[in-house]
Design a protein around this motif. Structure first.
Motif, PDB file in Angstrom:
ATOM      1  N   ASN A  45       0.935  -1.110  -0.022  1.00 57.94           N
ATOM      2  CA  ASN A  45       0.021  -0.093  -0.107  1.00 57.94           C
ATOM      3  C   ASN A  45       0.910   1.063   0.083  1.00 57.94           C
ATOM      4  OD1 ASN A  45      -2.848   1.002   0.118  1.00 57.94           O
ATOM      5  ND2 ASN A  45      -2.248   1.963   2.051  1.00 57.94           N
ATOM      6  N   LEU A  48       2.179   2.143  -3.764  1.00 53.80           N
ATOM      7  CA  LEU A  48       1.288   2.488  -4.754  1.00 53.80           C
ATOM      8  C   LEU A  48       1.378   3.681  -5.539  1.00 53.80           C
ATOM      9  CD1 LEU A  48      -1.998   1.048  -3.050  1.00 53.80           C
ATOM     10  CD2 LEU A  48      -0.838  -0.211  -4.764  1.00 53.80           C
ATOM     11  N   GLY A  49       1.188   3.967  -6.676  1.00 53.95           N
ATOM     12  CA  GLY A  49       1.038   5.382  -7.345  1.00 53.95           C
ATOM     13  C   GLY A  49       2.545   5.326  -7.867  1.00 53.95           C
ATOM     14  N   TYR A  51       6.249   5.830  -9.500  1.00 48.92           N
ATOM     15  CA  TYR A  51       7.271   4.746  -9.540  1.00 48.92           C
ATOM     16  C   TYR A  51       8.289   5.201  -8.718  1.00 48.92           C
ATOM     17  CZ  TYR A  51       5.114   2.151 -13.267  1.00 48.92           C
ATOM     18  OH  TYR A  51       4.481   1.223 -14.139  1.00 48.92           O
ATOM     19  N   GLN A  62       6.722  -0.103  -8.986  1.00 44.89           N
ATOM     20  CA  GLN A  62       5.436   0.371  -8.221  1.00 44.89           C
ATOM     21  C   GLN A  62       4.522  -0.696  -7.920  1.00 44.89           C
ATOM     22  OE1 GLN A  62       2.182   0.796 -11.345  1.00 44.89           O
ATOM     23  NE2 GLN A  62       2.274   2.819 -10.195  1.00 44.89           N
ATOM     24  N   SER A  64       0.185  -1.764  -8.051  1.00 42.81           N
ATOM     25  CA  SER A  64      -1.118  -1.480  -8.445  1.00 42.81           C
ATOM     26  C   SER A  64      -2.182  -2.609  -8.200  1.00 42.81           C
ATOM     27  CB  SER A  64      -1.268  -1.030  -9.817  1.00 42.81           C
ATOM     28  OG  SER A  64      -0.835  -2.120 -10.642  1.00 42.81           O
ATOM     29  N   ASP A  65      -3.248  -2.226  -8.076  1.00 44.50           N
ATOM     30  CA  ASP A  65      -4.366  -3.341  -7.999  1.00 44.50           C
ATOM     31  C   ASP A  65      -4.213  -3.973  -6.862  1.00 44.50           C
ATOM     32  OD1 ASP A  65      -5.902  -3.197 -11.178  1.00 44.50           O
ATOM     33  OD2 ASP A  65      -3.619  -2.694 -11.084  1.00 44.50           O
ATOM     34  N   ALA A  77      -1.807  -8.433  -5.907  1.00 40.99           N
ATOM     35  CA  ALA A  77      -1.261  -7.214  -6.576  1.00 40.99           C
ATOM     36  C   ALA A  77      -0.623  -7.425  -7.896  1.00 40.99           C
ATOM     37  CB  ALA A  77      -0.586  -6.401  -5.680  1.00 40.99           C
ATOM     38  N   TRP A  78      -0.459  -6.163  -8.723  1.00 42.80           N
ATOM     39  CA  TRP A  78       0.598  -6.243  -9.742  1.00 42.80           C
ATOM     40  C   TRP A  78       1.766  -5.644  -9.343  1.00 42.80           C
ATOM     41  CZ3 TRP A  78       0.082  -9.073 -13.603  1.00 42.80           C
ATOM     42  CH2 TRP A  78      -1.212  -9.134 -14.319  1.00 42.80           C
ATOM     43  N   ASN A  80       4.825  -3.875 -10.669  1.00 42.32           N
ATOM     44  CA  ASN A  80       5.252  -3.355 -12.069  1.00 42.32           C
ATOM     45  C   ASN A  80       6.746  -2.759 -12.097  1.00 42.32           C
ATOM     46  OD1 ASN A  80       2.415  -3.551 -12.849  1.00 42.32           O
ATOM     47  ND2 ASN A  80       1.936  -1.815 -11.565  1.00 42.32           N
ATOM     48  N   LYS A 111       4.102  -5.857 -16.218  1.00 41.01           N
ATOM     49  CA  LYS A 111       3.409  -6.301 -15.173  1.00 41.01           C
ATOM     50  C   LYS A 111       3.578  -7.582 -14.537  1.00 41.01           C
ATOM     51  CE  LYS A 111      -1.055  -4.777 -15.676  1.00 41.01           C
ATOM     52  NZ  LYS A 111      -1.134  -3.528 -14.897  1.00 41.01           N
ATOM     53  N   TYR A 283      -5.934  -9.930 -14.616  1.00 43.35           N
ATOM     54  CA  TYR A 283      -5.821 -10.077 -13.156  1.00 43.35           C
ATOM     55  C   TYR A 283      -6.792 -11.144 -12.618  1.00 43.35           C
ATOM     56  CZ  TYR A 283      -5.187  -8.234  -8.525  1.00 43.35           C
ATOM     57  OH  TYR A 283      -4.824  -8.177  -7.232  1.00 43.35           O
TER      58      TYR A 283
END
Length: 310
Positions: A45, A48-49, A51, A62, A64-65, A77-78, A80, A111, A283
């Protein structure tokens, strides 16, 4: 091309001298005042967001998801991740023309799916990391999470390959339906080198007679078996060797042979159960498929206990 690798996460108890084997590792929801499930969730968490850059390995990353389930104690999560540091041309494989010039400070982002299962009351957790074309993210994840974990607990997190003997025993007696040998062949023609990026690829698929099989999966891991000896021979001619096994109507593909880092540390994604969007696994379908594997691992690793999962 796409596969997942299972790992066992543990935290050694430095005060365990003289104690029983099961006490040498912390119960992961009671590491002092910390719970590994919450630590992983909070770590993802917090990333996230935007990079972030890892200068030492010239990578950016980073998450995500992020999704988690407090009841089953699963986190997905991904992750990335991209690499930078070298200029490159991005070409259109249909035309051979350059579509984009990747600068030294550009990073191609891939991803990678991550999946964690942290059952309550146990000193071990299961993690799955997604690999694409042999490129994985376990080393980067462990480096980043170890720093976060160490600051929170003053302890060290272990993340070791989850071997077949304590994870996928059920599949050892599955019937081998195919053996695939992938051989890489250099090409001499310059035009073909440009189109094929320097090599050609040939695949040999060995199938048994109708209504028959090619032995059990365990035969390919037994050094005294004919299957193992055959794999040793053909391994010299191919870059990858895989076996497709079937049990109760379901199929799984495992990497075998000397070229795999560990005989059963990579499980190929099931092309029939997972949807792809422009080459990227969907996903939702990927999460559903891996949750099924988590259930299989749990029933094998803790057969006498009821573990809530998936």
């Amino acid at each position: 091309m796409h596969s997942v690798s299972p790992y066992l996460m543990r935290c050694f108890n430095p005060d365990a001298d003289g104690k029983q084997q099961q006490q040498r590792y912390h119960v992961l929801d009671k590491i002092g005042n910390s719970d590994l499930f919450e630590l992983i969730k909070n770590f993802i968490n917090s990333n996230l967001g935007e990079y972030k850059i890892v200068d030492s390995s010239k990578q950016v990353y980073q998450f995500s998801d992020l999704q988690y389930n407090d009841e089953t104690r699963e986190i997905t999560a991904w992750f990335n991740v991209g690499s930078y540091g070298m200029k490159a041309d991005i070409i259109n494989i249909k035309t051979g023309e350059i579509d984009f010039e990747k600068a030294q400070n550009n990073a191609e982002i891939i991803k990678h799916y991550v999946h964690f299962f942290v059952p309550k009351g146990f000193n071990e957790a299961i993690a799955f990391t997604h690999t694409y074309r042999g490129i994985g993210i376990k080393t980067l994840f462990l480096q980043l999470f170890s720093d976060y974990f160490g600051k929170a607990t003053k302890l060290v997190m272990q993340m070791n390959p989850l071997s077949y003997d304590n994870a996928v025993n059920a599949w050892l007696d599955a019937t081998a339906k195919e053996v695939k040998l992938t051989k890489f062949v250099g090409v001499k023609d310059l035009a073909d080198q440009i189109k094929l990026l320097g090599h050609n690829e040939q695949e040999l698929i060995i199938k048994p007679p109708r209504n028959s099989g090619l032995g059990k999966l365990r035969d390919y891991l037994n050094k005294n078996s004919e299957q193992f000896k055959a794999i040793e021979i053909i391994n010299e001619y191919g870059a990858q060797i895989k076996t497709v096994v079937e049990m109760n109507g379901k199929k799984k593909t495992f990497n075998i042979g000397n070229n795999s880092s560990s005989s059963l540390c990579e499980i190929e994604l099931d092309e029939e159960e997972i949807v792809y969007n422009e080459g990227v696994p969907d996903y939702v379908s990927l999460r559903k498929w891996i949750r099924g594997i988590v259930r299989e691992y749990s029933s094998s690793m803790y057969p006498s206990l009821t573990i809530e999962v998936a």
